[in-house]
Each structure stands twice: as structure tokens, then as C-alpha cells.
Enzyme design. Structure first.
Site, mmCIF file in Angstrom:
data_model
loop_
_atom_site.group_PDB
_atom_site.id
_atom_site.type_symbol
_atom_site.label_atom_id
_atom_site.label_comp_id
_atom_site.label_asym_id
_atom_site.label_seq_id
_atom_site.Cartn_x
_atom_site.Cartn_y
_atom_site.Cartn_z
ATOM 1 N N ASP A 1 -66.479 -75.731 -109.767
ATOM 2 C CA ASP A 1 -65.044 -75.470 -109.654
ATOM 3 C C ASP A 1 -64.776 -74.076 -109.103
ATOM 4 O OD1 ASP A 1 -64.896 -77.927 -111.115
ATOM 5 O OD2 ASP A 1 -65.085 -76.777 -112.967
ATOM 6 N N ASN B 1 -53.951 -87.953 -112.463
ATOM 7 C CA ASN B 1 -53.077 -87.793 -111.313
ATOM 8 C C ASN B 1 -52.818 -86.319 -111.047
ATOM 9 O OD1 ASN B 1 -52.791 -90.659 -111.521
ATOM 10 N ND2 ASN B 1 -51.110 -90.370 -112.972
ATOM 11 N N GLU C 1 -57.857 -84.903 -108.861
ATOM 12 C CA GLU C 1 -57.887 -83.647 -109.616
ATOM 13 C C GLU C 1 -58.222 -82.501 -108.669
ATOM 14 O OE1 GLU C 1 -60.950 -84.130 -112.541
ATOM 15 O OE2 GLU C 1 -62.569 -83.845 -111.112
ATOM 16 N N HIS D 1 -63.830 -80.194 -105.757
ATOM 17 C CA HIS D 1 -63.146 -79.068 -106.386
ATOM 18 C C HIS D 1 -63.286 -77.788 -105.558
ATOM 19 C CE1 HIS D 1 -61.150 -77.822 -110.249
ATOM 20 N NE2 HIS D 1 -61.055 -76.780 -109.432
ATOM 21 N N ARG E 1 -74.174 -77.981 -110.538
ATOM 22 C CA ARG E 1 -73.184 -77.941 -109.464
ATOM 23 C C ARG E 1 -73.044 -76.489 -109.001
ATOM 24 N NH1 ARG E 1 -68.243 -80.863 -112.318
ATOM 25 N NH2 ARG E 1 -69.079 -79.616 -114.033
#
Length: 625
Positions: free
Chosen positions: A313, A465, A502, A566, A606
Site C-alpha cells: 500500500d 465499494n 479499494e 494499491h 508485497r
């Protein structure tokens, strides 16, 4: 950041073979040798008998079925296929299949393929398989089911818990190719008798390879004694078995897109070129079939190096002080790690590349708050009206991952790297708007356009959403308008494993406002979609926004990495737009990092990477170069 903790787990396209190829196949061993007039008459008679037997639905007299070796018994091309018609057997043997349910035609079709979703599947004639002990099943699949218990091809008994079967699952719950058959009778737990590749009991076979999400060619060769699996022309292995296919009995069914298991989901994804042989295909024939019909992966992408490892992120912004600032989720190294997701980290440098080796500090820890607890995800640092703030997600209860909502901290001075921070608590919704920041909200971002200030975030309202509202820059921890729904999961690539939108990220360029967002679960299916609006439009009017039908960046666009998502946008030192995103390396996806067995929430692999934004002739961003 993902709104669920489902298991971890995309174009080598494939064009249907031409008429010339079909003629070539007819003359080859793959379709059987040419027959004498007597043999042709016998074949016609056998075909008519099978058609009469098909009226009996599934129950077949296996003593009379399949007396003749045909070679290529059935061939399903999926070309010129209509919803109200049967799926024709292009081998000419009359084994037409029927579509059950409806399949999508929402722009997701590819040439010579059909996209199965929402419970749609094909039922093949049971007499195609009954009585056979030797089969070679060849199929091309592009899986959008994710890593789950499903079946792309199934032959076996009926019943909510089928006694005997062979099935092919392109990606089981661990993301591996599964091709198994039952080897004995166990009415209560037939799955425990599976032998083959990725069986329920690991000792009864071997693990199949990780498959990703692009087009793959799968061939399973079954003989009375063993099963051999091939993927993309290469042999995976051979596993012995004791039970013959003919011993499955008379009352069998055969499906493309499901199994008999009531608890298993139907297959979601593309299917094309299904071929059923009653002969053993050789390695050479399988490799030739793969090479003949494959399409090389088309991508302009180059390999992208990691900017900062183990930082999901990622967010980069450039402050008015000239520094680039980087923050990201601080990971957990396995489920037993007592310190992950418990802090907000920050780096700064005068260049984007300099962030790679910049000192990383902790500017805030959850121990300093009574309102924000562990599971701190997706922090973003923003300079709003001359002051610094960090938007982030955190739990409202200690050790409760499900009480996640948007929170804010504010810098007490002018230097976000050195000064202290004050907790502003959970983000507040304008009076009268009861939807925002209830249940599960996260991934908040901020932008300013034409003097108005906005926040966008993801929230689970049924599915995950993306919503937007306005704020006052003087109090940027409160909305000042009712929120609007910007996007929800609609297309197949947004709903793999979990329907998710997202991670919104904003870029304003050449008169347009672009909002990128992440979609699907966090495995190789994770990808980036896009919305855009005119910069001068009423951005709080949903009609101002257009959603791009296809994803902008997927695993198929990358080399040696999977699950891009992200992201954030920032301009480099020369004023060019770049984007930072996270992905997993190929080694991690293949389980070689030491954390592949972990739930993805506790898998630290990640990492943040940087790519350039390119532009097409219409002024739309291109992310897959």
C-alpha cells in the site's frame, strides 16, 4: 489493503485453430486414422446408437458404450456459440454439449472462447466417458475463480458428495493446479481417496504447479494404471492409481465449469478448445498442440525492480518543502509476529530514487492512541492547507481485525519528519449521512480540484465499494457533504475470489481527473482499474464519471511479479507522472519466500515498485508499459 483475509492465491492468449489446421488435424494421429467404408458404416451406426442412448440422460449401458476407438472423440470450439443452441461437437461424433444457466457477454469474450460466470456451465453427454478407461482431456483455461474449490472439467457420479470422479481445478485453495481422481469408495469423505496432483491428502500424489491467471493449456492423460498431467506442453508428472474410470458406474455426469460437489463454487473464467480423446497422447503430440495454438504473451513491459521491499500500500507525495515522502503498511512477518501493523513509518528524500535507501522512522505508534489499535493499514501523508496529516485505517478495538475504519493524525509542527503528531480519532461523517465509516472502511486518499477538497475511500457495503465526499481543509478529518458511490465491483476482473474495489489514487492531468483503484483479491488476480471525469465537471455528480471497462494493469502485464495494486501517483523531478504500487515477486507467489503458507494478511512479501505513466492519443494513462 484487502477487506478480507482469504487465502493467497494472469495473456498467453490462444486463437482457435483455422480450417486449414482442422484439415491437418483430421489427417493426424490426434484425430485418428482414416477409415474404410465398412468402418465408416460402423461408426455411423455407433453414432446413431449413442444419440438414442442420450435420451436416457445420464444412465448408460457401459457394456455397449465406446466399443470403437475413435481417437478424437469430442471437440468443443466455442465459436459461433449461441445461448439457445447446443455446443456442437466439431469432431463430428454427435457428442453435443448443452449450456446450463446463462453466460456473460459483457465485453469479456475473447475470440473462440466463452466466459463462464454466475453459475453457468456445460453438460457433456455422459456416454462420451462411460466405459472408458483411457482418456486424454485437453483444455485451455483463463481462470478468474481465484484460488478456490471448483472444477473446470468434471467426470463422475452425481450427488452432493459424489462417490467417484475425476476433476480438473486450475487453481485450488493454495493456488496450485489440481487434477485428481478417486481411488476407492468412501461415501462420507470421497476427497480423502483422491490421487493425482494436489490431492486432498498430500501423500497420495504430488503438488501441481502454480498457474497464475493467463491462458494455460492443461492435458490430463488417464490410463487404467496411472494419470499424467501436462501444463503448457510440459510434463508435470505421473501418479499411479488403482481404480479405473469404467468402475465409476453407469450413473455418471460430465461437466465443463462445475463438479457434482454441492459445496463447490462453479468455475468462473474463460474456456476454449476442449478436446476429449480415447487414446493416450504422447509428450510430442501435447507439446505440438500447445505450440500450434498458443499465442505469445504480448506486453511492452520491462522488468521492474523493487523500490522498497516488504512495504504494501505504498504512498509517495512531494511536499512544498521539496522533499518526497514515502509511507506504507508496516507488515506482519507471519501470524505470530507481535509487532506488525502497529505503526506508521515515514521516509523522505530529495528524489524518488533516494527513498530507496532513506532512513525509515516511526512517526506514530498505536500504543499512543485510545481510539486506533493494531491493524494499521494503508497510511497516506497529505499536505492540506499548509499542514500535514496522515490518513490511515485502524481497528477501533484491540486485536479485532474486523473493526477497521478510517482514522487521522495531524502533525503538530511544520516538519512531518521531526515534529510530533496528534491523534484526531476516527474520521467523522457529516450530520445526516449515516453510511460512511461504519462497519469496515479503509484506504482513504485526498485531492484538491478547482478549490474544492475531496476524500475518497473504500468501504464494505455488501461488497467493498469506493465512495467520495467533500471536506473542509481546515478540519480535514470530517466530511462536509453526503458521500457518493464512485465504483463497485461489476466486471469479471473485479470479482475474482472476492468482489472488491479499494485503494483509490488520484491524478489530475491535461483537464481530466483520474482515479485508479484496485480490484479483486490480493493474489495474482489483484489489478488496477480506472475512473475519470472532466476537471471542470461537478465531481460530486456520479454522472460526471466514466469507468473504463478493462483493467489498466494486471499480472499478465508484468515480468517476474504478480498482483499489482494499491498505487499512488506522483510527479518526478522532471514533472513526469509515475506511479508507485505493490506486487509480489514470482518467488513469493511460487511459495519460495517462507511465507507462502500464511494467510495473505500475514504475508509480508508485497513490495513497493515504481513505473512510469505513459499517455495515449486521447490523453488516457497507460500503466502497462
Amino acid at each position: 489493503m484487502k477487506t478480507d483475509i482469504k487465502a493467497l492465491k494472469k495473456r498467453v492468449g490462444f486463437l482457435a485453430c483455422s480450417a486449414v489446421l482442422t484439415l491437418a488435424l483430421t489427417a493426424s494421429v490426434l484425430t485418428g486414422c482414416s477409415k474404410s467404408e465398412k468402418a465408416k458404416k460402423q461408426e455411423t451406426s455407433a453414432k446413431e446408437e449413442r444419440q438414442e442412448q442420450s435420451s436416457q440422460k445420464n444412465k448408460v449401458d457401459i457394456s455397449k458404450a465406446n466399443e470403437e476407438v475413435i481417437g478424437l472423440k469430442a471437440y468443443y470450439k466455442f465459436q459461433d456459440f449461441g445461448q439457445d443452441s447446443d455446443l456442437k461437437d466439431s469432431a463430428g461424433n454427435g457428442f453435443d454439449a448443452k449450456i446450463m444457466g446463462k453466460y456473460t457477454m459483457d465485453g469479456s469474450l475473447e475470440e473462440g472462447a466463452v466466459f463462464l460466470t454466475s453459475g453457468a456451465y456445460f453438460e457433456m453427454p455422459s456416454e462420451l466417458f462411460a466405459g472408458e478407461d483411457t482418456l486424454s482431456v485437453s483444455v485451455w483455461l483463463k481462470n478468474y475463480s481465484g484460488s478456490i474449490n471448483t472444477s473446470a472439467v468434471y467426470v463422475g457420479t452425481k450427488g452432493a458428495t459424489p462417490l467417484n470422479y475425476w476433476l480438473l481445478n486450475p487453481s485450488n485453495v493454495t493456488g496450485n493446479l489440481k487434477s485428481v481422481m478417486t481411488d476407492s469408495d468412501n461415501p462420507k469423505e470421497p476427497f480423502n481417496t483422491e490421487v493425482g496432483f494436489s490431492p486432498a491428502v498430500a501423500s497420495k500424489g504430488q503438488a501441481g504447479p502454480a498457474t497464475g491467471m493467463g491462458w494455460n493449456h492443461y492435458v490430463t492423460v488417464i490410463t487404467p494404471k496411472d494419470m499424467t498431467l501436462y501444463m503448457n506442453g510440459e510434463k508435470v508428472g505421473t501418479v499411479a492409481h488403482n481404480k479405473k474410470l469404467s468402475e465409476f458406474g453407469e450413473d455418471i455426469v460430465a461437466y465443463i465449469g462445475k463438479s457434482s460437489y454441492a459445496a463447490d463454487a462453479t468455475y468462473t473464467g474463460f474456456v476454449k478448445e476442449v478436446k476429449i480423446y480415447d487414446t493416450v497422447l504422447s509428450q510430442e503430440e501435447i507439446t505440438e498442440e500447445y505450440n500450434r495454438c498458443k499465442e505469445e504473451k504480448k506486453t511492452n513491459a520491462t522488468k521492474t525492480d523493487i523500490l522498497i521491499a516488504d512495504r504494501a500500500d505504498p504512498y509517495i507525495t512531494r511536499g512544498s518543502d521539496g522533499y518526497y515522502y514515502f509511507t506504507a503498511s508496516y507488515p506482519m512477518y507471519g501470524v505470530t509476529d507481535p509487532q506488525g501493523y502497529d505503526r506508521i513509518i515515514l521516509r523522505r528524500a530529495t528524489t524518488i530514487e533516494g527513498l530507496k535507501d532513506a532512513k525509515e522512522i516511526v512517526i506514530w505508534d498505536e500504543s499512543e492512541s485510545t481510539t486506533a489499535h493494531r491493524f494499521i493499514w494503508a497510511p497516506e501523508i497529505h499536505e492540506i492547507d499548509g499542514k500535514w496529516y496522515v490518513y490511515f485505517a485502524a481497528s477501533g478495538q484491540a486485536d479485532n481485525v474486523w473493526d477497521i475504519n478510517c482514522h487521522v493524525i495531524a502533525c503538530d509542527g511544520e516538519d512531518p519528519y521531526k515534529d510530533t503528531w496528534t491523534d484526531k480519532g476516527k474520521f467523522q461523517a457529516v450530520e445526516g449521512d449515516s453510511l460512511p465509516f461504519t462497519g469496515f472502511s479503509l484506504d482513504m486518499t485526498y485531492f484538491e480540484c478547482n478549490g474544492k477538497h475531496y476524500v475518497i475511500w473504500a468501504q464494505k457495503v455488501g461488497d467493498s465499494n469506493v465512495y467520495m465526499a467533500q471536506i473542509d481543509p481546515k478540519e480535514p478529518w470530517k466530511t462536509t457533504s453526503r458521500c457518493i458511490l464512485l465504483t463497485k465491483p461489476e466486471h469479471y476482473w473485479e470479482k475474482v475470489s472476492i468482489p472488491v474495489n479499494e485503494g483509490p489514487a488520484v491524478m489530475i492531468h491535461d483537464g481530466k481527473v483520474f482515479v485508479a483503484f484496485s480490484a479483486s483479491a490480493t493474489g495474482p488476480e489483484y489489478c488496477l482499474g480506472l475512473l475519470y471525469a472532466d476537471e471542470k465537471a461537478d465531481l460530486m455528480d456520479v454522472k460526471s464519471w466514466t469507468k473504463v471497462q478493462n483493467p489498466l494493469l494486471t499480472s499478465e502485464d508484468l515480468i517476474g511479479e504478480y498482483g499489482p495494486g494499491h498505487n499512488s501517483f506522483v510527479q518526478d523531478e522532471n514533472g513526469n507522472w509515475v506511479f508507485v504500487y505493490h506486487s509480489r515477486s514470482q518467488e513469493c507467489y511460487q511459495g519460495e519466500c517462507g511465507y507462502g503458507h500464511e494467510d495473505p494478511l500475514y504475508d509480508p512479501c508485497r513490495s513497493a515498485r515504481i513505473r512510469k505513466v505513459a499517455w495515449d492519443e486521447k490523453g488516457m494513462p497507460i500503466l502497462n508499459r
